[in-house]
Design a protein around this motif. Structure first.
Motif, PDB file in Angstrom:
ATOM      1  N   GLY A   1       0.843  -1.191   0.000  1.00 35.07           N
ATOM      2  CA  GLY A   1       0.000   0.000   0.000  1.00 35.07           C
ATOM      3  C   GLY A   1       0.874   1.235   0.000  1.00 35.07           C
ATOM      4  N   GLU A   2       0.214   2.348   0.231  1.00 33.74           N
ATOM      5  CA  GLU A   2       0.930   3.618   0.269  1.00 33.74           C
ATOM      6  C   GLU A   2       1.848   3.674   1.489  1.00 33.74           C
ATOM      7  OE1 GLU A   2       0.449   6.473  -1.575  1.00 33.74           O
ATOM      8  OE2 GLU A   2      -1.274   5.984  -2.830  1.00 33.74           O
ATOM      9  N   GLN A   3       2.990   4.280   1.323  1.00 35.71           N
ATOM     10  CA  GLN A   3       3.910   4.458   2.454  1.00 35.71           C
ATOM     11  C   GLN A   3       3.564   5.742   3.215  1.00 35.71           C
ATOM     12  OE1 GLN A   3       6.343   2.242   3.488  1.00 35.71           O
ATOM     13  NE2 GLN A   3       5.075   1.078   2.049  1.00 35.71           N
TER      14      GLN A   3
ATOM     15  N   GLU B   1      -1.593  15.629   1.047  1.00 37.43           N
ATOM     16  CA  GLU B   1      -1.465  14.186   0.837  1.00 37.43           C
ATOM     17  C   GLU B   1      -2.739  13.457   1.292  1.00 37.43           C
ATOM     18  OE1 GLU B   1       0.475  12.546  -0.865  1.00 37.43           O
ATOM     19  OE2 GLU B   1       0.309  10.470  -0.170  1.00 37.43           O
TER      20      GLU B   1
ATOM     21  N   ARG C   1      -5.200  13.816  -1.423  1.00 37.84           N
ATOM     22  CA  ARG C   1      -4.938  12.907  -2.550  1.00 37.84           C
ATOM     23  C   ARG C   1      -5.406  11.490  -2.205  1.00 37.84           C
ATOM     24  NH1 ARG C   1      -1.632   9.122  -4.284  1.00 37.84           N
ATOM     25  NH2 ARG C   1      -0.339   9.065  -2.410  1.00 37.84           N
ATOM     26  N   ARG C   2      -5.059  11.071  -0.987  1.00 37.71           N
ATOM     27  CA  ARG C   2      -5.424   9.703  -0.601  1.00 37.71           C
ATOM     28  C   ARG C   2      -6.930   9.551  -0.442  1.00 37.71           C
ATOM     29  NH1 ARG C   2      -0.628   6.952   2.885  1.00 37.71           N
ATOM     30  NH2 ARG C   2       1.098   8.009   1.897  1.00 37.71           N
TER      31      ARG C   2
ATOM     32  N   THR D   1      -7.154   6.274  -2.459  1.00 36.84           N
ATOM     33  CA  THR D   1      -6.546   5.068  -1.863  1.00 36.84           C
ATOM     34  C   THR D   1      -7.342   4.330  -0.810  1.00 36.84           C
ATOM     35  OG1 THR D   1      -5.450   6.164  -0.025  1.00 36.84           O
ATOM     36  CG2 THR D   1      -4.271   6.137  -2.127  1.00 36.84           C
TER      37      THR D   1
ATOM     38  N   GLY E   1      -5.614   3.880   2.744  1.00 37.02           N
ATOM     39  CA  GLY E   1      -4.342   4.606   2.780  1.00 37.02           C
ATOM     40  C   GLY E   1      -4.425   5.917   3.558  1.00 37.02           C
TER      41      GLY E   1
ATOM     42  N   THR F   1      -1.271   7.795   6.211  1.00 37.51           N
ATOM     43  CA  THR F   1      -0.557   8.975   5.724  1.00 37.51           C
ATOM     44  C   THR F   1       0.578   9.353   6.678  1.00 37.51           C
ATOM     45  OG1 THR F   1      -2.628   9.734   4.768  1.00 37.51           O
ATOM     46  CG2 THR F   1      -0.865  11.359   4.920  1.00 37.51           C
TER      47      THR F   1
END
Ligand code: N01
Length: 552
Positions: A252-254, A270, A273-274, A278, A281, A285
């Motif tokens: 997944g997203e870091q 961020e 965006r997620r 996501t 996600g 964050t």
């Protein structure tokens, strides 16, 4: 334990449950290792969770391409249509696998296990069912699932309501048509959040009864393209392997970093965006969302702001804002149009926080002296999670000790795989494992592989009885509790803590060290010859029996 009148059916392994875990156990133990396996399943077909949870909107919240078996052939052949597949597609997939592995011939359907007792003289489990049948096996494996026993609150007067009452976790097989009806949904966890938008589209009026507002983020679900499927298929081995090195068993997203180290403007960007892309996600964050109050408050406020942007009526938006627990400490829900649903003219929200449901009547539900009239009521009230399925079976271990007694102060286990006092019993994704915090299919595959390796070890060594030691279990239980105590999780009245079921002991039921670390621990136990499991007793018995044989 009432005795059946028929001769026991004898096997190497009896498994309870034919969901993802039970099916994989058949394939691994029967087809690949040659064990005689019998699976006992309450339902009339395979699927477990996905057999029962047929409510509108039910879908997985980990990507389907990875919420699936890592079997080479199957993952190449099957084509997932969406990022998060809906229940009918997941069940279709499960049926496809069931055919491919020919699992049904090893399963007794419509069979509920009522009791299981360990016979110390023979090192076998004797398993009784509601079909007046008895099964015996050296090993008993609970593949009973963590969210398989619905929690059904009993409201005064419930039996007087004249319309149907459906629990999301036991949805009728043929579906339910709410067209033109006045419908109530009680409960706003993941099941409520998934079903409410679709019920709202069909019903004439929908009233949602909310006790605790839940944090939910958009799933950003969408169809997968052919190109995406090809890329995943071409890279499956490396992607699956990489997932085993993560905290949740899925790539997944870091995180950007910890709250103190990131620029709040960048972090908000961020999150934005997620939020759009996501799903889960969002809470990843920041890497300290679940341990730092400041980090958590920052992410929680972002979601509350979103609610206020989406929901037009300020009073409704206020009610939908979660304030009772840190974000992520109850399972974050993924939704498709949940908050938007409260902008519909046919949907209303009733808070039952200060004024709980007083009673059901013939016609509906009374709250704060006001009777709301309904044609149908939906209970989205959750599950007796993690331990509920096993506690409903009369399980008796060594010295006649009931499992209910062993777990009276809260579920205990070694590695989430075995329980002291209950030899030759294994729990797939059991309490004290990280499973409920991970992509559960990855956790299932790990447990089944570990158990299979262990059975092979026992077979090679001629050992007929294994049991988690009291000391190893105590250490593990302490480690699970200690990890939880360093986080914000215990602040929530969640099913992770057993709080949602009246009378259930308050114990954090999952290992928080992460999937990757947990795997390393389990691998080390195997590599070191299974410390924490007592084989001495069994070896002594083998020696005694041999002595008796020679002397006879
Ligand atoms: O159950 P829940 P769920 N009076 O326990 C309310 C997985 N899952 O079935 O919060 C009034 O979360 C209760 O209120 P409160 C996922 O892991 C996954 O929704 O206790 N209300 C709450 O609002 C999830 O976490 C997916 O105050 C009562 C709701 O009912 C887990 O299953 C989809 C009440 C129960 O929420 C459980 O989710 C669905 C009472 N007496 C489920 N008793 C996926 O997306 C309970 N409530 C894959």
């Amino acid at each position: 334990m009432s005795k059946s009148t028929t001769e026991p059916s004898r096997h190497d392994v009896v498994v309870i449950g034919a969901g993802f875990s039970g099916m994989l156990l058949i394939h691994r133990l029967r087809d690949e290792l040659g064990y005689d396996v019998k699976v006992l399943e309450r339902g009339e077909d395979v699927g477990g969770t996905w057999f029962w949870n047929r409510y509108p909107g039910a879908r997985c919240d980990f990507e389907s391409e990875f919420y699936s078996y890592s079997d080479d052939e199957i993952q190449q052949e099957w084509n997932w249509s969406e990022k998060y597949a809906a229940q009918p597609e997941i069940l279709e997939y499960i049926n496809f696998v069931a055919e491919r592995w020919d699992v049904r011939r090893s399963i007794e359907f419509d069979t509920t296990v009522t009791a299981a007792a360990f016979d110390e003289a023979r090192d076998v489990w004797v398993v009784e069912t509601d079909q007046d049948s008895t099964f015996e096996a050296r090993y008993l494996i609970a593949a009973t699932g963590n969210l398989s026993v619905p929690s059904e609150p009993s409201f005064p007067g419930m039996e007087t309501f004249t319309g149907p009452i459906h629990h999301t976790g036991r949805w009728p097989r043929g579906g339910v048509d709410f067209t033109g009806q006045r419908v109530a949904v009680i409960g706003t966890g993941s099941s409520g959040i998934q079903s409410i938008p679709l019920i709202a589209e069909q019903a004439a009026e929908l009233t949602v009864f909310q006790r605790t507002a839940t944090f939910t983020v958009p799933a950003a679900n969408r169809p997968l393209t052919d190109r995406e499927r090809q890329v995943t298929k071409a890279n499956y081995p490396v992607l699956r392997e990489a997932a085993t090195h993560t905290r949740a068993g899925i790539l997944g997203e870091q995180p950007m970093g910890s709250f103190a180290d990131v620029d709040p403007v960048l972090a908000r960007g961020e999150l934005e965006r997620r939020w759009r892309t996501t799903g889960l996600g969002v809470t990843a964050t920041l890497n300290d969302t679940l341990v730092s109050e400041e980090a958590n408050a920052f992410v929680a406020q972002f979601v509350r702001d979103k609610i206020n942007q989406i929901v037009k009526d300020p009073a409704t938006a206020k009610l939908l804002e979660p304030h009772d627990y840190p974000i992520g400490t109850k399972r974050l829900a993924l939704d498709t149009g949940y908050y938007e649903t409260f902008n519909r003219p046919n949907v209303s929200l009733v808070s039952i926080r200060e004024n709980p449901i007083e009673r059901f009547t013939r016609n509906g539900i009374v709250v704060d002296d006001h009777e709301h009239e309904f044609d149908a009521i939906v209970l989205a009230t959750g599950f007796d999670a993690v331990t509920g399925a096993l506690e409903r079976i009369e399980i008796t271990g060594r010295n006649g000790r009931p499992l209910a007694d062993a777990w009276a102060e809260g579920a205990t286990s070694y590695l989430g795989l075995a329980v002291h006092g209950f030899p030759n019993l294994f729990t797939v994704t059991g309490p004290g494992s990280p499973a409920v915090l991970t992509n559960v299919v990855a956790s299932i595959e790990h447990h089944v592989e570990w158990i299979a390796d262990y059975l092979e070890h026992l077979r090679r060594e001629g050992i007929t009885r294994t049991e988690a030691t009291a000391a190893a279990q105590a250490d593990w239980v302490e480690r699970v509790a200690e990890l939880a105590s360093h986080t914000l999780y215990p602040r929530a009245a969640s099913w992770y803590m057993g709080v949602n079921v009246p009378g259930k002991p308050r114990v954090f039921l999952a290992y928080l060290g992460g999937f990757s670390t947990y795997r390393t621990t389990c691998s080390a136990v195997a590599a070191d010859g299974y410390p924490g499991f007592d084989h001495a007793h069994a070896v002594r018995e083998i020696a005694d029996r041999e002595t008796e044989r020679v002397n006879a």
